[in-house]
Design a protein around this motif. Sequence first.
Motif, PDB file in Angstrom:
ATOM      1  N   GLU A  26       0.823  -1.201   0.000  1.00 14.39           N
ATOM      2  CA  GLU A  26       0.000   0.000   0.000  1.00 14.39           C
ATOM      3  C   GLU A  26       0.862   1.257   0.000  1.00 14.39           C
ATOM      4  O   GLU A  26       0.558   2.235  -0.682  1.00 14.39           O
ATOM      5  CB  GLU A  26      -0.917  -0.005   1.225  1.00 14.39           C
ATOM      6  N   TYR A  77      -6.045  -5.178   4.556  1.00 10.02           N
ATOM      7  CA  TYR A  77      -6.692  -3.939   4.988  1.00 10.02           C
ATOM      8  C   TYR A  77      -6.954  -4.018   6.483  1.00 10.02           C
ATOM      9  O   TYR A  77      -7.514  -4.986   6.997  1.00 10.02           O
ATOM     10  CB  TYR A  77      -8.010  -3.696   4.269  1.00 10.02           C
ATOM     11  N   VAL A 116      -6.179  -4.451   0.625  1.00  7.59           N
ATOM     12  CA  VAL A 116      -6.287  -3.052   0.210  1.00  7.59           C
ATOM     13  C   VAL A 116      -6.444  -2.970  -1.301  1.00  7.59           C
ATOM     14  O   VAL A 116      -5.779  -3.698  -2.052  1.00  7.59           O
ATOM     15  CB  VAL A 116      -5.042  -2.266   0.641  1.00  7.59           C
ATOM     16  N   ARG A 170      -6.586   0.328  -4.246  1.00 13.05           N
ATOM     17  CA  ARG A 170      -6.252   1.753  -4.325  1.00 13.05           C
ATOM     18  C   ARG A 170      -6.587   2.330  -5.709  1.00 13.05           C
ATOM     19  O   ARG A 170      -6.658   1.613  -6.697  1.00 13.05           O
ATOM     20  CB  ARG A 170      -4.758   1.960  -4.063  1.00 13.05           C
ATOM     21  N   ARG A 179      -8.134   5.111   0.894  1.00 11.81           N
ATOM     22  CA  ARG A 179      -7.989   3.687   1.123  1.00 11.81           C
ATOM     23  C   ARG A 179      -9.334   3.000   0.901  1.00 11.81           C
ATOM     24  O   ARG A 179     -10.368   3.468   1.339  1.00 11.81           O
ATOM     25  CB  ARG A 179      -7.512   3.405   2.546  1.00 11.81           C
ATOM     26  N   LYS A 194     -11.073  -1.252   0.405  1.00 14.14           N
ATOM     27  CA  LYS A 194     -10.783  -2.650   0.708  1.00 14.14           C
ATOM     28  C   LYS A 194     -11.767  -3.558  -0.004  1.00 14.14           C
ATOM     29  O   LYS A 194     -12.851  -3.137  -0.398  1.00 14.14           O
ATOM     30  CB  LYS A 194     -10.834  -2.895   2.213  1.00 14.14           C
TER      31      LYS A 194
END
Length: 314
Positions: free
Chosen positions: A165, A243, A274, A276, A295, A297
Amino acid sequence: MKKTKISEIRKMVLIPSGKFQMVGTSQKGNQDEFPKHDIEVKSFMMDIHEVTNTQFKSFVDETGYVSVAERPIIWEEFKKQLPKDYPKPPDDFFEPGALVFFPTEGPVKMDDIGQWWKWVKGANWKQPEGPSSNISNKMDHPVVQVAYEDANAYAKWAGKRLPTESEWEWAARGGLENPIYPWGNESIAESTLKANFWQGFFPYENKGEDGFIGTAPVMSFDSNGYGLYDMAGNVWEWCEDWYHAEAYSQKKDNIKKGPETSYDPQEPNIPKRVIRGGSFLCNDSYCSGYRVSRRMKSSEDSGLNHTGFRCVKD
């Protein structure tokens, strides 16, 4: 077996090492984007664009890989995500499929995503909207309906990996100092041609002012300062990290190591990774996912027609 040469699995660029502060960079920052914490990133290579249908097909053709959305659902695994003693659904529930977005007929309350996301049997990366759809004219679009497992399998085949991330966000910033978006701080309202996102009124009216209603061919918009395309919009991108809603308050000793467990207070029984970058469905009225610090998930086994990935390499 000799691996298929696909122009070296497409181009990559060097992302330099550096230090930055991970934190929400605008007033739209969510709680899970805080508190501020310092991150140091080692240099790495990153795909300049999202993995395309052409690239994913090469992987499947060479390996015979069957994606998660093409496999029947296994009850023993699925029930781990459900409350205890939840009744077993009817047999047809377990047929392969994935989630597909359908616009609503008009304005709706935004607290129930089931109003626009529907489970469609037969939806997968080759038929992203269901059996009546195909990708014959979308081979240069990002592959979608890929679960985390699918993205990870492709990355290993290509001799790469999924980004952490922190790596993803550092790369999205493109060398800018605390930008809100990959292109800087110019408002999204003035950035119609900066990325593929939802213009209009979500989830019922997409004006398509950027030229696209769904996914766009990769590299349709300008790159950021590092030469990366679609770091905002088009499709959400899988990252390696679990996440965790409180990840930023947990000490990180190594950039390659995110949280050891997953925790989403909205669905605490479902492990998630995660994602993005936002997608063609993102709109400020619902999801400002095109922000570099945003963020999101998704459960590892989820296939959605707005989620794809890109790879990195040490």
